[in-house]
Design a protein around this motif. Structure first.
Motif, short mmCIF file in Angstrom:
data_model
loop_
_atom_site.label_atom_id
_atom_site.label_comp_id
_atom_site.label_asym_id
_atom_site.label_seq_id
_atom_site.Cartn_x
_atom_site.Cartn_y
_atom_site.Cartn_z
N SER A 41 0.83 -1.21 0.00
CA SER A 41 0.00 0.00 0.00
C SER A 41 0.86 1.25 0.00
CB SER A 41 -0.92 0.01 1.23
OG SER A 41 -0.13 0.08 2.41
N LEU A 42 0.20 2.36 -0.22
CA LEU A 42 0.85 3.67 -0.22
C LEU A 42 -0.05 4.63 0.54
CD1 LEU A 42 2.55 5.43 -3.21
CD2 LEU A 42 0.76 6.62 -1.95
N SER A 43 0.52 5.43 1.42
CA SER A 43 -0.27 6.36 2.24
C SER A 43 0.14 7.80 1.95
CB SER A 43 -0.09 6.07 3.73
OG SER A 43 -0.63 4.81 4.05
N LEU A 44 -0.86 8.62 1.64
CA LEU A 44 -0.64 10.04 1.40
C LEU A 44 -1.40 10.82 2.47
CD1 LEU A 44 -0.48 11.97 -1.89
CD2 LEU A 44 -2.03 12.79 -0.12
N SER A 45 -0.72 11.75 3.13
CA SER A 45 -1.32 12.49 4.24
C SER A 45 -1.37 13.98 3.95
CB SER A 45 -0.54 12.25 5.54
OG SER A 45 -0.59 10.89 5.91
N VAL A 46 -2.45 14.61 4.41
CA VAL A 46 -2.61 16.07 4.35
C VAL A 46 -2.77 16.56 5.79
CG1 VAL A 46 -3.97 18.00 3.49
CG2 VAL A 46 -3.68 15.94 2.08
N LYS A 47 -1.76 17.25 6.29
CA LYS A 47 -1.74 17.70 7.68
C LYS A 47 -1.88 19.22 7.73
CE LYS A 47 1.22 17.61 11.82
NZ LYS A 47 2.53 17.18 12.36
N ASP A 48 -2.80 19.71 8.53
CA ASP A 48 -3.02 21.16 8.62
C ASP A 48 -2.86 21.65 10.06
OD1 ASP A 48 -5.60 21.21 10.11
OD2 ASP A 48 -6.41 20.26 8.31
N ILE A 56 -9.67 5.79 4.11
CA ILE A 56 -9.32 7.15 4.52
C ILE A 56 -9.52 7.25 6.03
CG2 ILE A 56 -11.65 8.03 4.05
CD1 ILE A 56 -10.31 10.68 3.22
N SER A 57 -8.57 7.88 6.70
CA SER A 57 -8.65 8.00 8.16
C SER A 57 -8.25 9.41 8.57
CB SER A 57 -7.73 6.98 8.84
OG SER A 57 -6.38 7.19 8.46
N VAL A 58 -8.55 9.75 9.84
CA VAL A 58 -8.24 11.10 10.32
C VAL A 58 -7.82 11.05 11.78
CG1 VAL A 58 -10.69 11.47 10.84
CG2 VAL A 58 -9.16 13.43 10.66
N THR A 59 -6.82 11.84 12.10
CA THR A 59 -6.45 12.09 13.50
C THR A 59 -6.51 13.60 13.69
OG1 THR A 59 -4.08 12.21 12.93
CG2 THR A 59 -4.94 10.08 13.65
N SER A 60 -6.94 14.03 14.85
CA SER A 60 -7.13 15.46 15.04
C SER A 60 -7.07 15.84 16.51
CB SER A 60 -8.48 15.89 14.45
OG SER A 60 -8.64 17.29 14.50
N SER A 79 -5.52 18.90 12.02
CA SER A 79 -5.97 17.57 11.64
C SER A 79 -5.04 16.98 10.58
CB SER A 79 -7.41 17.62 11.09
OG SER A 79 -8.29 18.22 12.01
N THR A 80 -5.01 15.65 10.54
CA THR A 80 -4.28 14.95 9.50
C THR A 80 -5.20 13.92 8.86
OG1 THR A 80 -2.16 15.18 10.66
CG2 THR A 80 -2.29 13.50 8.95
N PHE A 81 -5.45 14.07 7.57
CA PHE A 81 -6.25 13.11 6.81
C PHE A 81 -5.29 12.24 6.01
CE2 PHE A 81 -9.44 16.14 7.90
CZ PHE A 81 -10.64 15.43 7.93
#
Length: 276
Positions: free
Chosen positions: A205-212, A261-265, A271-273
């Protein structure tokens, strides 16, 4: 092994002197009946869910789509009526508001159409080897002006290329919605970082994250982010409209590609999606 369900009735048989003679048991196979009842319950649950989704869908059309159009039409009417007395600076500011409003309306309408097609089973994943980095940069380029208007720093921590089996259209739709949300809920002067997990096994697998560095999401509301019937809806830091439909579409498109898709916040931190 297989099992079945039965309904058993028992009766005590007596002789002519009213003394117990024998017990009579009658067993009836009710497996099909129970399976039918279970299937009927599932269908009822699905129907109830579909009706709730339909109500939410029309609510979005009636309120979340109609309200922005009212503002849009009101501003264009004002410009048409007062154009002769408006200064170039005022016209420029109004044009900027109209541009942002048009962009929000287009994205909302696009999400509505995509979700509607997905629910009708008209959207199928066309998985092909795709350069995730190239497609991500294409989506980021579209949002540069939006980020610049809020003085948000968009940082890319990406390799030169990285391939995965994906549907290009679905992938771009997911990343577009995640980045747009990150900008929407990040205050002016914030930061958004987009990265690929280089420690992941690329064979699997490959994971791409968007962190704000945005508002963050209360823990009790995280589970509601991907539910159309959730009441957790809020506007962006500059009152940008939000329906929550984009994240629901993200989840559906991720799963159609065999991903997630997952999220931590954390409230007040950001948050990071993560799309896997």
């Amino acid at each position: 092994t297989s099992c079945f369900f039965s309904e058993i009735n028992a009766a005590l048989l007596k002789d002519s002197d009213n003394l117990p003679l024998r017990l009579l048991f009658i067993a009836k196979d009710i497996t099909l009946q129970l399976n039918y009842q279970e299937a009927l319950k599932r269908k009822n649950d699905e129907l109830e869910e579909a009706l709730l989704e339909k109500d939410r869908f029309f609510s979005i059309i009636a309120h979340d789509l109609k309200s922005p159009f009212n503002g849009f039409l009101g501003l264009t009417h004002l410009m048409a009526e007062k154009i002769s007395v408006l200064s170039p600076d005022q016209i420029g500011k109004m044009a900027d508001v109209l541009k942002n409003s048009a962009g929000n309306l287009y994205q909302l309408l696009d999400n509505l159409l995509e979700w509607s097609r997905a629910k009708q089973g008209l959207v199928k994943a066309n998985l092909m080897p795709a350069d995730i980095v190239f497609m991500t940069k294409e989506v980021v380029a579209i949002h540069l002006t939006q980020a610049k208007n809020k003085s948000i720093d968009l940082v890319l921590n990406l390799p030169d290329e990285s391939f995965a089996m994906a549907d290009a259209h679905m992938f771009k739709t997911i990343i577009r919605n995640i980045i747009s949300n990150a900008i929407k809920f990040t205050p002016a002067g914030g930061k958004i970082e987009i990265s690929i997990d280089m420690s992941a096994s690329y064979e699997e697998s490959l994971s791409l994250s968007v962190k704000d560095t945005g508002l963050g999401i209360p823990e009790e509301n995280i589970a509601d982010l991907f539910s159309l019937n959730s009441q957790f809806r809020r506007k962006g830091t500059e009152q940008e409209p939000s329906t929550g439909l984009g994240l629901i579409l993200c989840k559906e498109f991720a799963e159609k590609q065999g991903g997630s898709i997952s999220v931590t916040s954390q409230v007040g931190t950001g948050s990071t999606f993560t799309l896997t």
